[in-house]
Design a protein around this motif. Structure first.
Motif, PDB file in Angstrom:
ATOM      1  N   LEU A  48       0.832  -1.205   0.000  1.00 12.09           N
ATOM      2  CA  LEU A  48       0.000   0.000   0.000  1.00 12.09           C
ATOM      3  C   LEU A  48       0.865   1.254   0.000  1.00 12.09           C
ATOM      4  O   LEU A  48       0.582   2.228  -0.712  1.00 12.09           O
ATOM      5  CB  LEU A  48      -0.905   0.007   1.231  1.00 12.09           C
ATOM      6  N   SER A  49       1.918   1.236   0.794  1.00 13.79           N
ATOM      7  CA  SER A  49       2.792   2.397   0.896  1.00 13.79           C
ATOM      8  C   SER A  49       3.458   2.702  -0.448  1.00 13.79           C
ATOM      9  O   SER A  49       3.513   3.859  -0.878  1.00 13.79           O
ATOM     10  CB  SER A  49       3.850   2.151   1.980  1.00 13.79           C
ATOM     11  N   ARG A  50       3.952   1.661  -1.110  1.00 16.07           N
ATOM     12  CA  ARG A  50       4.597   1.865  -2.424  1.00 16.07           C
ATOM     13  C   ARG A  50       3.611   2.413  -3.446  1.00 16.07           C
ATOM     14  O   ARG A  50       3.972   3.210  -4.320  1.00 16.07           O
ATOM     15  CB  ARG A  50       5.200   0.549  -2.912  1.00 16.07           C
ATOM     16  N   LYS A  51       2.371   1.985  -3.357  1.00 14.94           N
ATOM     17  CA  LYS A  51       1.331   2.444  -4.279  1.00 14.94           C
ATOM     18  C   LYS A  51       0.882   3.863  -3.964  1.00 14.94           C
ATOM     19  O   LYS A  51       0.289   4.541  -4.809  1.00 14.94           O
ATOM     20  CB  LYS A  51       0.141   1.479  -4.178  1.00 14.94           C
ATOM     21  N   GLY A  52       1.182   4.326  -2.741  1.00 14.43           N
ATOM     22  CA  GLY A  52       0.688   5.631  -2.305  1.00 14.43           C
ATOM     23  C   GLY A  52      -0.724   5.560  -1.756  1.00 14.43           C
ATOM     24  O   GLY A  52      -1.411   6.574  -1.664  1.00 14.43           O
ATOM     25  N   TRP A  53      -1.142   4.345  -1.355  1.00 11.31           N
ATOM     26  CA  TRP A  53      -2.507   4.120  -0.872  1.00 11.31           C
ATOM     27  C   TRP A  53      -2.566   3.831   0.621  1.00 11.31           C
ATOM     28  O   TRP A  53      -3.584   3.379   1.124  1.00 11.31           O
ATOM     29  CB  TRP A  53      -3.131   2.938  -1.622  1.00 11.31           C
ATOM     30  N   ALA A  54      -1.498   4.087   1.350  1.00  9.72           N
ATOM     31  CA  ALA A  54      -1.494   3.761   2.782  1.00  9.72           C
ATOM     32  C   ALA A  54      -2.473   4.639   3.558  1.00  9.72           C
ATOM     33  O   ALA A  54      -3.052   4.193   4.547  1.00  9.72           O
ATOM     34  CB  ALA A  54      -0.086   3.911   3.350  1.00  9.72           C
ATOM     35  N   ALA A  55      -2.647   5.883   3.129  1.00  8.59           N
ATOM     36  CA  ALA A  55      -3.480   6.828   3.872  1.00  8.59           C
ATOM     37  C   ALA A  55      -4.545   7.412   2.936  1.00  8.59           C
ATOM     38  O   ALA A  55      -4.396   8.523   2.428  1.00  8.59           O
ATOM     39  CB  ALA A  55      -2.625   7.935   4.469  1.00  8.59           C
TER      40      ALA A  55
END
Length: 387
Positions: A48-55
């Motif tokens: 998620l973090s790599r995708k930019g979807w963590a937050a």
């Protein structure tokens, strides 16, 4: 990317989210029966973090997806439908939004990027042994000493605090003030000298919660969020937002599906007594879904949630509890066995798991504000009944 997602129609957005889950979310972690630890979900979080979807709810300028309210609700609903495990997300859902709204620029620069990168894992330091439902009676103290606070006290029911690198907590900074007015909100490094964490083993054998002890812990005054003695207002803001998600109908809907499966396996589909209770609970879940939809629409319009959101938390968790009780009742003595119970009839290889829903339902009416507290809020702040 976030602007493109916001520009999608609802169904296209949901398809995009589901496609990402299907490709990257581990199949073996779908619909976990218990809360997963950080080591188990870290690979998924990093995806998620790599995708930019963590937050998904954070503004783009702070590294979030910048989803508008309607898309944020849809994102969370798709997570629930896919059976995505909840990560240790206190930093994402509480600390991050809090700092974006109330923190200093230095605090935002220090903490937000590390939350998104999975470097900082946060635990909540709210409840205490004698200050759970009556949180404002907390006794943990923070006494000024030069440029620091010295913190002493104990917190309990801190979810997965054994995995946390940091703790956000409420501490009393003014004894002479009214109890709600003498509390401050602090950010604490969990590796600070004087902090010890002790897991609490529950009846299912898990260690989802912990006690945290603070003995002369030094916390820089730069870690104070908002005004000194202004922590109660911040805490109420976080709890109000939390209650719409604690009242999601998905938990009850999932448990209802388990009841229907059990009825089919046990030959109870024509049992009038069982079907009567099941129908009543299905109607309760439908009411819950309608109530949830009402508050979701409020969020989509960008409106602040009021004290009436306590209805959602109250109805959601108590409906879930009643469904779990029915599942336990219809399985008889076998319902007291932990793990998967083999189906008793025919050559079926199906199994029933009863106690997982029952165990999960027990604390649900307590955390996030107990049912008694929710009723007091509704009585006093919504119905204006006398104290």
């Amino acid at each position: 990317m976030s602007q493109d997602l916001n520009s999608l129609d609802d169904e296209s957005f949901r398809r995009t989210v589901r496609a990402f889950f299907a490709e990257y979310y581990p199949e073996e972690l779908r619909f976990p029966k218990q809360r997963l630890r950080w080591a188990e979900v870290k690979p998924w979080f990093m995806a998620l973090s790599r995708k930019g979807w963590a937050a998904p709810g954070w503004p783009v300028q702070y590294g979030g997806m910048g989803l508008e309210p309607a898309k944020l609700i849809a994102f969370i609903e798709e997570q629930e439908k896919w059976g995505v495990a909840r990560t240790p997300d206190m930093g994402l859902t509480m600390v991050g939004p809090l700092l974006i709204r109330h923190g200093t620029e230095a605090q935002r620069s220090q903490y937000l990027p590390r939350i998104l990168a999975g470097e900082h894992i946060w635990a909540q330091g709210y409840s205490e042994p004698n200050a759970g439902s009556d949180l404002a009676s907390l006794r943990t103290e923070a006494v000024e000493d030069g440029s620091d606070f010295i913190v002493n006290g104990q917190k309990t029911w801190a979810t997965l605090a054994q995995d946390a690198t940091h703790i956000f907590l409420l501490a009393r900074t003014e004894k002479s003030a009214k109890k709600q007015e003498g509390i401050s909100f602090l950010l604490v490094d969990a590796t600070s000298p004087g902090i010890s964490v002790r897991p609490i083993r529950n009846i299912a054998g898990g260690e989802d919660f912990c006690e945290i002890f603070f003995e002369n812990v030094r916390v820089p005054q730069a870690n104070l969020v908002g005004e000194r003695n202004g922590g109660w207002k911040i805490a109420k803001e976080l709890l109000t937002f939390e209650r719409i998600f604690l009242g999601s109908p998905k938990q009850s809907q999932y448990a209802l599906a388990r009841v229907r499966e059990a009825c089919a396996l046990l030959g109870l589909e024509r049992d009038a007594g069982v079907q009567d209770r099941l129908t009543q609970l299905e109607l309760d879940a439908a009411d819950l879904n309608a109530l949830y939809g009402r508050f979701v629409q409020q969020v989509k319009r960008g409106e602040a949630l009021g004290p009436d959101v306590s209805m959602l938390k109250l109805w959601g968790t108590e409906t879930f509890s009643r469904i779990a009780d029915l599942l336990l009742d219809i399985t008889g003595t076998a319902g007291g066995l932990p793990g998967d119970i083999p189906a008793p009839a025919g050559d079926s290889e199906e199994a029933i798991n009863v106690l997982t829903s029952f165990y999960n339902a027990r604390p649900a009416t307590i955390y996030g504000g107990s049912s008694e507290i929710q009723r007091n809020i509704l009585a006093g702040q919504v119905l204006s009944l006398p104290n």
